[in-house]
Design a protein around this motif. Structure first.
Motif, short mmCIF file in Angstrom:
data_model
loop_
_atom_site.label_atom_id
_atom_site.label_comp_id
_atom_site.label_asym_id
_atom_site.label_seq_id
_atom_site.Cartn_x
_atom_site.Cartn_y
_atom_site.Cartn_z
N ILE A 194 48.38 45.10 24.86
CA ILE A 194 48.80 44.05 25.80
C ILE A 194 48.00 44.06 27.10
O ILE A 194 47.58 42.99 27.56
N PRO A 195 47.75 45.22 27.74
CA PRO A 195 46.92 45.17 28.96
C PRO A 195 45.56 44.55 28.72
O PRO A 195 45.04 43.84 29.59
N HIS A 196 44.97 44.80 27.55
CA HIS A 196 43.68 44.21 27.24
C HIS A 196 43.77 42.70 27.11
O HIS A 196 42.91 41.96 27.62
N TYR A 197 44.82 42.21 26.47
CA TYR A 197 44.99 40.76 26.32
C TYR A 197 45.32 40.10 27.66
O TYR A 197 44.88 38.98 27.93
N VAL A 198 46.09 40.81 28.49
CA VAL A 198 46.43 40.25 29.79
C VAL A 198 45.18 40.09 30.65
O VAL A 198 44.99 39.06 31.32
N THR A 199 44.31 41.09 30.67
CA THR A 199 43.10 40.99 31.47
C THR A 199 42.16 39.90 30.96
O THR A 199 41.35 39.37 31.72
N THR A 200 42.27 39.54 29.69
CA THR A 200 41.44 38.47 29.14
C THR A 200 41.99 37.10 29.47
O THR A 200 41.25 36.19 29.86
N TYR A 201 43.31 36.94 29.35
CA TYR A 201 43.91 35.62 29.48
C TYR A 201 44.42 35.31 30.89
O TYR A 201 44.72 34.14 31.18
N ALA A 202 44.52 36.30 31.77
CA ALA A 202 45.01 36.05 33.12
C ALA A 202 44.14 35.04 33.88
O ALA A 202 44.67 34.07 34.44
N PRO A 203 42.80 35.22 33.93
CA PRO A 203 42.00 34.21 34.64
C PRO A 203 42.03 32.85 33.97
O PRO A 203 41.95 31.81 34.65
N MET A 204 42.17 32.82 32.65
CA MET A 204 42.26 31.54 31.94
C MET A 204 43.52 30.80 32.33
O MET A 204 43.49 29.59 32.63
N LEU A 205 44.64 31.50 32.34
CA LEU A 205 45.91 30.87 32.73
C LEU A 205 45.90 30.48 34.20
O LEU A 205 46.52 29.48 34.58
N LEU A 206 45.21 31.27 35.03
CA LEU A 206 45.12 30.93 36.45
C LEU A 206 44.44 29.57 36.64
O LEU A 206 44.89 28.74 37.43
N VAL A 207 43.37 29.33 35.91
CA VAL A 207 42.68 28.04 35.99
C VAL A 207 43.57 26.91 35.50
O VAL A 207 43.65 25.83 36.11
N LEU A 208 44.26 27.13 34.39
CA LEU A 208 45.10 26.09 33.82
C LEU A 208 46.25 25.72 34.75
O LEU A 208 46.68 24.55 34.79
N VAL A 209 46.77 26.68 35.52
CA VAL A 209 47.92 26.42 36.38
C VAL A 209 47.50 26.01 37.79
O VAL A 209 48.02 25.04 38.35
N ALA A 210 46.56 26.74 38.38
CA ALA A 210 46.24 26.55 39.80
C ALA A 210 45.25 25.42 40.04
O ALA A 210 45.36 24.70 41.04
N ASN A 211 44.25 25.26 39.18
CA ASN A 211 43.22 24.26 39.44
C ASN A 211 43.76 22.84 39.55
O ASN A 211 43.33 22.08 40.44
N PRO A 212 44.67 22.39 38.66
CA PRO A 212 45.20 21.04 38.85
C PRO A 212 45.88 20.85 40.20
O PRO A 212 45.80 19.76 40.78
#
Length: 394
Positions: A194-212
């Motif tokens: 899980i820590p490995h998956y979190v470090t991969t998908y955290a910046p992706m989710l940040l863009v999807l949520v914060a950029n709009p």
């Protein structure tokens, strides 16, 4: 493609869900990934090289030096291109030397080079696509800060420290947790994966949520900037504001198309991973959906390099001019900080000088200097050779 499952695959004692998707038609998957990455890299490079028609001397007026957001867009494209290069190398080795992959699956093997290549190529791809995510987030923050506060060109060095620092830190931390105590004997269990998956998908989710959110607030600030203190808001200004809105929409659309399948696929695989037997007939539809999204990821992830350049600049064409860079440097060196009032009526000046005319009005009315905001907003329109008509004051 950029998936943490491919790093998990480097473990000989990988989980059943990872084994299921990675070993399904590996030749077809590798060929699709190689073809998609090669096309994306080729067209992305073609998009960002200088073009003859992109040069606009516009009489005595020169184009302004790009703001930090312009350099951020170039860095995003560069990260995507380097990520595609990693996919090309990895897919080529997988297709040309299938025995290398077979040796990764051998437990307690004394040959470490297959595992080194597997881990190294996976980390290369994850690092540059993760950096692309962080730079995309910084772009949204930068355009908002520059347009909203008109505080000058943002510090590009600070963005470098944030993006590369976080990308390297999260990549190393996630891989270290995954491959503990060693690559040949990875620790099993979700508490290490899980820590490995979190470090991969955290910046992706940040863009999807914060950029709009940042893009929407930037559009509101752009509208206020174009209106100015005098409240003038003509049809041309509405059109320009709409073009900026469409540009932000295209950036988010490309990001969603390329990366939402990863989130769907990971959710399906996590569900399968928690089952005692993933081959049970009751999970057939879930397995099929996981395989479909897996192949979609293999095609769409590397296509971000090309699709991003379309969202940033539009189609720039094939008319490459390798002398253009020197011409731009000469033009930027001779740029003037003031624009005559008549420039706004010249249809050849396009979006850039239209915004510069608004800057002059803003400076006269409230003393604020919006040149950085104009550079942000106008970037990408003249780069693709577009020359919209100037603005006639009403």
């Amino acid at each position: 493609m950029a998936s943490p499952r491919l790093e998990t695959f480097c473990c000989p004692n990988r989980d059943a869900a990872t084994e299921f998707v990675v070993t399904f038609q590996p030749v077809l998957f590798g060929a699709l990934g190689l073809g998609s990455a090669a096309l994306s890299l080729l067209f992305a490079v073609l998009q960002i090289v200088p073009k003859r028609k992109g040069y606009r001397r516009l009489g005595q007026y020169a184009l302004p030096r790009p703001a930090s957001s312009s350099r951020i867009l170039f860095i995003i494209s560069l990260c995507d291109i380097l990520g595609c290069a990693g996919i090309i190398v990895r897919s080529s080795v997988w297709l040309g030397l299938p025995n290398v992959i077979d040796r990764v699956s051998v437990a307690n093997s004394t040959d470490v080079w297959p595992e080194v290549f597997c881990v190294g190529s996976a980390m290369w791809i994850q690092l540059f696509f993760s950096a692309s995510f962080w730079w995309t987030f910084c772009y949204a923050v930068d355009v908002f800060l520059v347009v909203k506060t008109s505080a000058g060109i943002s510090t590009i060095i600070l963005y470098h420290m944030i993006t590369w620092g976080l990308a390297v830190l999260l990549c190393v931390e996630g891989v270290a947790m995954l491959y503990y105590p060693s690559i040949s004997d990875c620790e099993q269990g979700l508490q290490h994966a899980i820590p490995h998956y979190v470090t991969t998908y955290a910046p992706m989710l940040l863009v999807l949520v914060a950029n709009p959110v940042f893009f929407n607030r930037t559009i509101s600030a752009v509208t206020s900037l174009l209106k100015g203190r005098q409240g003038i808001y003509t049809e041309n200004e509405r059109r320009l504001a709409n073009e900026i809105k469409i540009r932000f929409f295209k950036i988010m659309l490309v990001f969603c198309i390329c990366w939402v399948p990863n989130i769907i696929n990971e959710s399906l695989l996590f569900y399968l991973e928690m089952q005692t037997d993933i081959n049970d007939n009751g999970f057939r539809n879930i397995r099929n959906a996981a395989l479909i999204t897996w192949f979609i990821m293999g095609i769409l992830n590397p296509m971000q390099a090309f699709l991003n350049t379309l969202a940033f600049h539009g189609w720039t064409g094939f008319d490459v001019d390798f002398r253009l860079q020197r011409r731009r440097e000469l033009a930027w060196d001779s740029v003037s900080t003031s624009v005559p009032n008549a420039a706004g009526n010249n249809p050849l000046l396009g979006t850039t000088l239209l915004y510069q005319s608004h800057v002059q009005e803003a400076k006269k009315s409230n003393g604020q200097h919006h040149s950085d905001a104009i550079s942000v907003l106008s970037e990408g329109n003249w780069a693709s050779g577009n020359s919209p008509q100037g603005c006639n004051k009403k």
